[in-house]
Design an enzyme around this catalytic site. Structure first.
Site, PDB file in Angstrom:
ATOM      1  N   ASP A 205       0.863  -1.173   0.000  1.00 23.01           N
ATOM      2  CA  ASP A 205       0.000   0.000   0.000  1.00 23.01           C
ATOM      3  C   ASP A 205       0.905   1.231   0.000  1.00 23.01           C
ATOM      4  O   ASP A 205       1.853   1.294   0.790  1.00 23.01           O
ATOM      5  CB  ASP A 205      -0.888  -0.013   1.247  1.00 23.01           C
ATOM      6  CG  ASP A 205      -2.297   0.466   0.959  1.00 23.01           C
ATOM      7  OD1 ASP A 205      -2.423   1.562   0.417  1.00 23.01           O
ATOM      8  OD2 ASP A 205      -3.250  -0.262   1.298  1.00 23.01           O
TER       9      ASP A 205
ATOM     10  N   ASP B 261      -3.017   4.702  -2.427  1.00 19.11           N
ATOM     11  CA  ASP B 261      -4.082   5.276  -1.619  1.00 19.11           C
ATOM     12  C   ASP B 261      -4.514   6.655  -2.134  1.00 19.11           C
ATOM     13  O   ASP B 261      -3.657   7.518  -2.358  1.00 19.11           O
ATOM     14  CB  ASP B 261      -3.538   5.410  -0.183  1.00 19.11           C
ATOM     15  CG  ASP B 261      -4.609   5.649   0.853  1.00 19.11           C
ATOM     16  OD1 ASP B 261      -5.425   4.750   1.073  1.00 19.11           O
ATOM     17  OD2 ASP B 261      -4.624   6.747   1.450  1.00 19.11           O
TER      18      ASP B 261
ATOM     19  N   GLU C 118      -6.190   3.921  -6.106  1.00 16.19           N
ATOM     20  CA  GLU C 118      -7.511   4.122  -5.490  1.00 16.19           C
ATOM     21  C   GLU C 118      -7.973   5.533  -5.823  1.00 16.19           C
ATOM     22  O   GLU C 118      -7.270   6.502  -5.527  1.00 16.19           O
ATOM     23  CB  GLU C 118      -7.433   3.951  -3.972  1.00 16.19           C
ATOM     24  CG  GLU C 118      -8.824   4.026  -3.334  1.00 16.19           C
ATOM     25  CD  GLU C 118      -8.829   4.511  -1.896  1.00 16.19           C
ATOM     26  OE1 GLU C 118      -9.795   4.217  -1.177  1.00 16.19           O
ATOM     27  OE2 GLU C 118      -7.879   5.211  -1.480  1.00 16.19           O
TER      28      GLU C 118
ATOM     29  N   HIS D 284     -11.084  -2.981   2.991  1.00 19.40           N
ATOM     30  CA  HIS D 284     -11.119  -2.629   4.415  1.00 19.40           C
ATOM     31  C   HIS D 284     -11.973  -1.404   4.707  1.00 19.40           C
ATOM     32  O   HIS D 284     -12.114  -1.020   5.865  1.00 19.40           O
ATOM     33  CB  HIS D 284      -9.688  -2.415   4.905  1.00 19.40           C
ATOM     34  CG  HIS D 284      -9.043  -1.243   4.206  1.00 19.40           C
ATOM     35  ND1 HIS D 284      -8.759  -1.250   2.849  1.00 19.40           N
ATOM     36  CD2 HIS D 284      -8.665  -0.027   4.656  1.00 19.40           C
ATOM     37  CE1 HIS D 284      -8.239  -0.094   2.509  1.00 19.40           C
ATOM     38  NE2 HIS D 284      -8.164   0.672   3.585  1.00 19.40           N
ATOM     39  N   ASP D 285     -12.494  -0.749   3.674  1.00 19.42           N
ATOM     40  CA  ASP D 285     -13.330   0.439   3.869  1.00 19.42           C
ATOM     41  C   ASP D 285     -14.807   0.181   3.606  1.00 19.42           C
ATOM     42  O   ASP D 285     -15.626   1.091   3.738  1.00 19.42           O
ATOM     43  CB  ASP D 285     -12.891   1.562   2.908  1.00 19.42           C
ATOM     44  CG  ASP D 285     -11.473   2.046   3.165  1.00 19.42           C
ATOM     45  OD1 ASP D 285     -11.028   2.005   4.322  1.00 19.42           O
ATOM     46  OD2 ASP D 285     -10.819   2.475   2.201  1.00 19.42           O
TER      47      ASP D 285
END
Ligand code: GLC
Length: 564
Positions: free
Chosen positions: A98, A206, A264, A336-337
């Protein structure tokens, strides 16, 4: 077949703090991941994506990084990381990291220096601004712009020492890096090269479509009842976004073939994504768009909108068509969101959970694009039965709850209803490995409670059961590896106006696949052209014991194959 290896790959996301705890402190760690690599190899995934494991104060569970080139002691150390990387590669899988570089932690030495004085050489590495014209610095409403932050509260924090504010689109402990400054960009690229030299195979980036801001920073639109303005048009898909990613590509990835990059990008458009993922432009390989996970979201963030299947199909159809010639899609239901998809768009009742989880996986994985599986999705893990706000740990849930109930006067129950359905902690409850205490996740006290359904839903039971969600996902991955039409086939949506069935075909050379998912608990006949002929074709995959052709049983999925 295709030359870009990731087109026929499936990626598995690990959220390390919730995956497996080897040292008993209640928090997952790298040793825990190493211990479970065989689970992932058995599932058959090609790539692992690790959510952040860098040194971090853990304000946003590691998405606030204070040292990009070290491992947080919670998770292990660099030697353990190297062991994990080697174990991953030995099993024929790749590993991507990440990359969180829209912001750092406020405890990163870069920010510590930046904050130390207006003349510090790193001052301009972040976004510092004086109080609003004519207002007393630090006074309510004196922030340089009216933007709210993603986790509640203003996007600016006043720093008494130097009398200025710094920008943070997320928490005050996540100051935004100033990408306008070439030194910032060079430092980021050097850090990325360091990880690639270590052997990692790419990055998930991210909120990478927030790094370029519109200058000068200006107030956003304020809607009635909202505590803050919406600044997103100043920082989503900003003017230099493509330029920065192209530069990053040239500085980091040029001369290193075989890497995977996925950006993302909340708020990315199809046209934007075509540019971002056009291989000739050298930006990223694919993006995460959000349209399909926002399909149950209304204009009012604290309202739950029931899913309209036709809307979901419209979204996927648009993305499939948009990136058919140039660019590439990523496919995901979960990360995870996001809440657990079987609870969100399926049915997590004991009666239908297994079928619904398999159907959702089937429909997603048979689209054109690279599928991502989030830990536990391959088990059909569900949302958690949160009772009160005290059950939540997520900074977003807590921050937004505070803003909505205290600043905006919403009723706590109204806000909780939405958090229960959508809150990010639904995804973050510990991975359910077996039916021992705490689901085999830890021998200590887990940092977030284990879902009470772990006795029925766990990896050990599912690996042993050929009819489980796990084995269905394994077959989906196998199918992608073996059937070129899954990777390269043209996509055609069928029944766009049907609220119950999700149906499409994939065509490649002489092969045609038909995929149908029943999004209801009822039996539904698929009224498609050629139905009788299709029923004679090869049924490659389904999720019921006794298939009934194109009359689909509750939450049933079918994948048929024929030669043309
Ligand atoms: C991304 C991450 C999310 C994080 C945010 C700020 O959306 O996926 O978990 O809170 O960025 O880094």
């Amino acid at each position: 077949m295709t030359d870009l290896w990731w087109k026929s790959s499936v990626v598995y996301q690990i959220y390390p703090r919730s995956f497996a705890d080897a040292d008993g402190d209640g928090m997952g760690d790298l040793r825990g991941v190493i211990d479970h690599l065989d689970h992932l190899a058995e599932l058959g995934v090609d790539v692992l994506w690790l959510s952040p494991i860098y040194r971090s104060p853990q304000d946003d569970n590691g998405y606030d990084i204070s040292d990009y080139q070290d491992i947080d002691p919670l998770f292990g150390d660099l030697a353990t990381f190297d062991e994990l990387l080697a174990g991953t590669h030995r099993r024929g899988m790749k590993l991507i990291m990440d990359l969180v570089v829209n912001h750092s932690s406020d405890e990163h030495p870069w920010f510590v220096a930046s904050r130390s004085g207006k003349d510090n050489p790193k001052r301009d590495w972040y976004w510092w601004r004086p109080a609003r014209e004519g207002m007393e610095p630090g006074a309510p409403g004196a922030e340089p712009t009216n933007w709210g932050s993603a986790f509640g509260g203003p996007a600016w924090t006043y720093d008494k020492e130097t009398g200025e504010y710094y920008l943070h689109l997320f928490s005050p402990k996540q100051p935004d890096l100033n990408w306008e400054n070439p030194e910032v960009r060079e430092a980021v690229y050097a850090m990325m090269r360091w990880w690639l030299d270590r052997g990692v195979d790419g990055f998930r980036m991210d909120v990478i479509n927030m790094i370029s801001k519109v200058l000068p920073l200006a107030d956003g639109r304020l809607t009635a009842g909202a505590a803050y303005g919406d600044g997103s048009s100043s920082y989503i898909n900003g003017p230099r976004n493509h330029e920065f990613l192209r530069e990053m590509h040239d500085q980091v990835f040029a001369g290193r073939p075989g890497m995977l990059t996925v950006g993302e990008m909340p708020g990315v458009t199809v046209d934007g994504a075509i540019k971002f993922t056009d291989q000739d432009r050298h930006e990223v390989d694919m993006v995460f768009q959000f349209d399909h996970v926002w399909a149950d979201r209304g204009a009012d963030p604290w309202q739950l909108i029931p899913l309209r299947l036709t809307a979901l199909k419209g979204i996927f159809g648009r993305w499939q068509a948009g990136l058919a010639q140039v660019g590439w899609n990523s496919l995901y239901w979960n990360n995870h969101d996001q809440p657990r998809v079987v609870s969100r768009y399926g049915d997590d009742s004991p009666e239908h959970r297994v079928a619904a989880a398999k159907m959702l996986g089937t429909v997603l994985h048979l689209h054109r694009g690279t599928p991502y599986i989030y830990q536990g999705e391959e088990l059909g893990m569900t949302n958690y039965p949160f009772r009160t706000i005290a059950d939540f740990r997520d900074i977003e849930a807590l921050g937004q709850y505070h803003q909505a109930t205290v600043q905006e006067g919403r009723s706590p129950e109204e806000v909780l209803t939405v958090l229960r359905a959508r809150g990010r902690d639904n995804a973050r409850t510990p991975m359910q490995w077996d039916d021992s205490p705490h689901a085999g996740f830890t021998r200590g006290e887990p940092w977030l409670a284990v879902n009470p359904n772990y006795r029925e839903i766990n990896a050990k039971a599912e690996r042993a059961d050929p009819g489980s969600v796990f084995h269905h996902y394994r077959k989906l991955i196998e199918l992608r590896h073996e059937e070129p039409a899954v990777v390269d086939g043209d996509f055609t949506m069928l029944l766009p106006h049907d609220e119950r069935l999700y149906a499409f075909t994939r065509k490649f050379q002489t092969t045609e696949l038909l995929v149908i998912g029943n999004f209801t608990g009822e039996t539904v006949r698929a009224e498609i052209e050629d139905a009788i002929a299709w029923e004679e074709a090869e049924l490659v995959l389904t999720n019921v014991a006794e298939p009934t052709g194109l009359t689909l049983q509750p939450w049933q999925a079918v994948v048929y194959r024929r030669s043309m």
